[in-house]
Design an enzyme around this catalytic site. Structure first.
Site, PDB file in Angstrom:
ATOM      1  N   GLY A  14      -7.513  12.666 -14.605  1.00  0.00           N
ATOM      2  CA  GLY A  14      -6.200  13.276 -14.343  1.00  0.00           C
ATOM      3  C   GLY A  14      -6.170  14.290 -13.219  1.00  0.00           C
ATOM      4  O   GLY A  14      -5.260  15.112 -13.155  1.00  0.00           O
ATOM      5  N   ASN A  16      -5.492  13.669 -10.077  1.00  0.00           N
ATOM      6  CA  ASN A  16      -4.281  13.391  -9.289  1.00  0.00           C
ATOM      7  C   ASN A  16      -3.036  13.865 -10.028  1.00  0.00           C
ATOM      8  O   ASN A  16      -2.095  14.360  -9.409  1.00  0.00           O
ATOM      9  CB  ASN A  16      -4.164  11.899  -8.959  1.00  0.00           C
ATOM     10  CG  ASN A  16      -5.028  11.503  -7.779  1.00  0.00           C
ATOM     11  OD1 ASN A  16      -4.691  11.791  -6.638  1.00  0.00           O
ATOM     12  ND2 ASN A  16      -6.169  10.882  -8.052  1.00  0.00           N
ATOM     13  N   MET A  88      -5.725   2.674 -15.843  1.00  0.00           N
ATOM     14  CA  MET A  88      -6.696   1.587 -15.734  1.00  0.00           C
ATOM     15  C   MET A  88      -6.221   0.246 -16.313  1.00  0.00           C
ATOM     16  O   MET A  88      -6.995  -0.701 -16.392  1.00  0.00           O
ATOM     17  CB  MET A  88      -8.023   1.989 -16.408  1.00  0.00           C
ATOM     18  CG  MET A  88      -8.670   3.225 -15.799  1.00  0.00           C
ATOM     19  SD  MET A  88      -8.905   3.085 -14.012  1.00  0.00           S
ATOM     20  CE  MET A  88     -10.324   1.994 -13.978  1.00  0.00           C
ATOM     21  N   LYS A  89      -4.962   0.196 -16.747  1.00  0.00           N
ATOM     22  CA  LYS A  89      -4.433  -1.070 -17.267  1.00  0.00           C
ATOM     23  C   LYS A  89      -3.485  -1.695 -16.239  1.00  0.00           C
ATOM     24  O   LYS A  89      -2.945  -1.001 -15.376  1.00  0.00           O
ATOM     25  CB  LYS A  89      -3.666  -0.820 -18.566  1.00  0.00           C
ATOM     26  CG  LYS A  89      -4.540  -0.304 -19.700  1.00  0.00           C
ATOM     27  CD  LYS A  89      -5.159  -1.445 -20.477  1.00  0.00           C
ATOM     28  CE  LYS A  89      -6.347  -1.019 -21.324  1.00  0.00           C
ATOM     29  NZ  LYS A  89      -6.129   0.135 -22.166  1.00  0.00           N
ATOM     30  N   ILE A  90      -3.302  -3.011 -16.399  1.00  0.00           N
ATOM     31  CA  ILE A  90      -2.325  -3.691 -15.539  1.00  0.00           C
ATOM     32  C   ILE A  90      -0.934  -3.372 -16.096  1.00  0.00           C
ATOM     33  O   ILE A  90      -0.710  -3.458 -17.306  1.00  0.00           O
ATOM     34  CB  ILE A  90      -2.543  -5.225 -15.590  1.00  0.00           C
ATOM     35  CG1 ILE A  90      -3.984  -5.586 -15.224  1.00  0.00           C
ATOM     36  CG2 ILE A  90      -1.506  -5.960 -14.764  1.00  0.00           C
ATOM     37  CD1 ILE A  90      -4.258  -5.832 -13.790  1.00  0.00           C
ATOM     38  N   ASN A 105       1.212   3.339  -6.886  1.00  0.00           N
ATOM     39  CA  ASN A 105      -0.159   3.504  -7.380  1.00  0.00           C
ATOM     40  C   ASN A 105      -1.014   4.090  -6.266  1.00  0.00           C
ATOM     41  O   ASN A 105      -0.734   3.880  -5.082  1.00  0.00           O
ATOM     42  CB  ASN A 105      -0.713   2.131  -7.782  1.00  0.00           C
ATOM     43  CG  ASN A 105      -2.152   2.200  -8.265  1.00  0.00           C
ATOM     44  OD1 ASN A 105      -2.516   3.075  -9.048  1.00  0.00           O
ATOM     45  ND2 ASN A 105      -2.984   1.276  -7.793  1.00  0.00           N
ATOM     46  N   HIS A 107      -4.903   3.947  -4.835  1.00  0.00           N
ATOM     47  CA  HIS A 107      -6.115   3.127  -4.980  1.00  0.00           C
ATOM     48  C   HIS A 107      -7.200   3.646  -4.038  1.00  0.00           C
ATOM     49  O   HIS A 107      -6.915   3.969  -2.874  1.00  0.00           O
ATOM     50  CB  HIS A 107      -5.779   1.661  -4.646  1.00  0.00           C
ATOM     51  CG  HIS A 107      -6.940   0.750  -4.841  1.00  0.00           C
ATOM     52  ND1 HIS A 107      -7.336   0.315  -6.096  1.00  0.00           N
ATOM     53  CD2 HIS A 107      -7.825   0.234  -3.965  1.00  0.00           C
ATOM     54  CE1 HIS A 107      -8.407  -0.447  -5.967  1.00  0.00           C
ATOM     55  NE2 HIS A 107      -8.728  -0.524  -4.683  1.00  0.00           N
TER      56      HIS A 107
HETATM   57  C1  GRF Z   1      -8.445   7.818  -8.349  1.00  0.00           C
HETATM   58  O1  GRF Z   1      -9.566   7.842  -7.509  1.00  0.00           O
HETATM   59  C2  GRF Z   1      -7.539   6.670  -8.011  1.00  0.00           C
HETATM   60  O2  GRF Z   1      -7.680   6.224  -6.704  1.00  0.00           O
HETATM   61  C3  GRF Z   1      -7.967   5.580  -8.943  1.00  0.00           C
HETATM   62  O3  GRF Z   1      -8.402   6.230 -10.106  1.00  0.00           O
HETATM   63  C4  GRF Z   1      -8.852   7.538  -9.788  1.00  0.00           C
HETATM   64  C5  GRF Z   1      -8.204   8.481 -10.735  1.00  0.00           C
HETATM   65  O4  GRF Z   1      -8.726   9.765 -10.700  1.00  0.00           O
HETATM   66  N1  GRF Z   1      -6.870   4.678  -9.163  1.00  0.00           N
HETATM   67  P1  GRF Z   1      -8.029  10.937 -11.495  1.00  0.00           P
HETATM   68  O5  GRF Z   1      -7.909  10.496 -12.949  1.00  0.00           O
HETATM   69  O6  GRF Z   1      -6.689  11.194 -10.899  1.00  0.00           O
HETATM   70  O7  GRF Z   1      -8.949  12.111 -11.358  1.00  0.00           O
END
Ligand code: GRF
Length: 187
Positions: A14, A16, A88-90, A105, A107
């Site tokens: 978390g 981000n 992490m899910k679709i 999203n 990535h």
């Molecule tokens: C990030 O690096 C993002 O690019 C990927 O999952 C990671 C999530 O990190 N999709 P966080 O949970 O926000 O620390």
């Protein structure tokens, strides 16, 4: 300015989410984080929702018709924009159809290169020169929606997976807020 009611989907750390929460507290940032949804009861990111008093809900993606429950929750909180931040899910087609071009999203690669998981080990194996992150719209295909913004850096010979992840995440903390500003500047 009326901020867009936004839901952030997470599964883990978390960082981000935390970064977006901090940005959203600035009056000129276009979104208000009104809800956090996690598919993982142990997600560390929930601590940030608690700390900043943002409602959070756990979902069980294995339960039948869970999409309908998610859609009802999103409606209840009047959500008009969704950010996937380490989810992490679709995201199911049903949710995407209801939020066409309203789900983004982040990535950890320069898409279209290295869709999916284990991006850093594959980059090193491939002897890539550049790495980075991409903020993109979510469509029915994994990591394939149109790109909103990318940030890149040159890979150093000494970089291992851990360092690549660190450098990429540092860029993500700039890329995600910038992409959100870019989206709402246009609309
Ligand atoms: C990030 O690096 C993002 O690019 C990927 O999952 C990671 C999530 O990190 N999709 P966080 O949970 O926000 O620390």
């Amino acid at each position: 300015m009326v901020k867009k009611n936004t839901c952030i989907f997470i599964s883990g750390k978390g960082s981000n989410l935390k970064n977006l929460i901090l940005h959203s507290r600035e009056s000129i940032f276009p979104i208000k984080i009104s809800l956090v949804i996690s598919d993982n009861k142990n997600a560390n990111g929930i601590l940030y929702a608690k700390k900043y008093q943002i409602p959070y809900i756990f979902i069980n993606t294995k339960s039948k018709n869970y999409e309908n429950i998610v859609l009802l929750i999103l409606k209840k909180y009047k959500i008009s924009f969704i950010c996937l931040a380490g989810y992490m899910k679709i995201i199911s087609n049903k949710i995407i159809k209801n939020y066409q071009n309203k789900i983004v999203n982040i990535h950890p690669s320069l898409l279209p290169k290295f869709k999916g998981l284990n991006t850093f080990s594959r980059m090193l194996k491939n002897k890539e020169k550049k790495a980075g992150c991409t903020v993109h719209y979510v469509n029915e295909k994994l990591d394939s929606g149109s790109t909103i913004l990318q940030k890149k850096f040159f890979i150093d010979q000494k970089d291992d997976e851990k360092i690549l992840k660190y450098k990429t995440q540092k860029l993500e903390y700039r890329a995600f807020p910038e992409a959100i500003i870019k989206i709402f500047r246009k609309s």
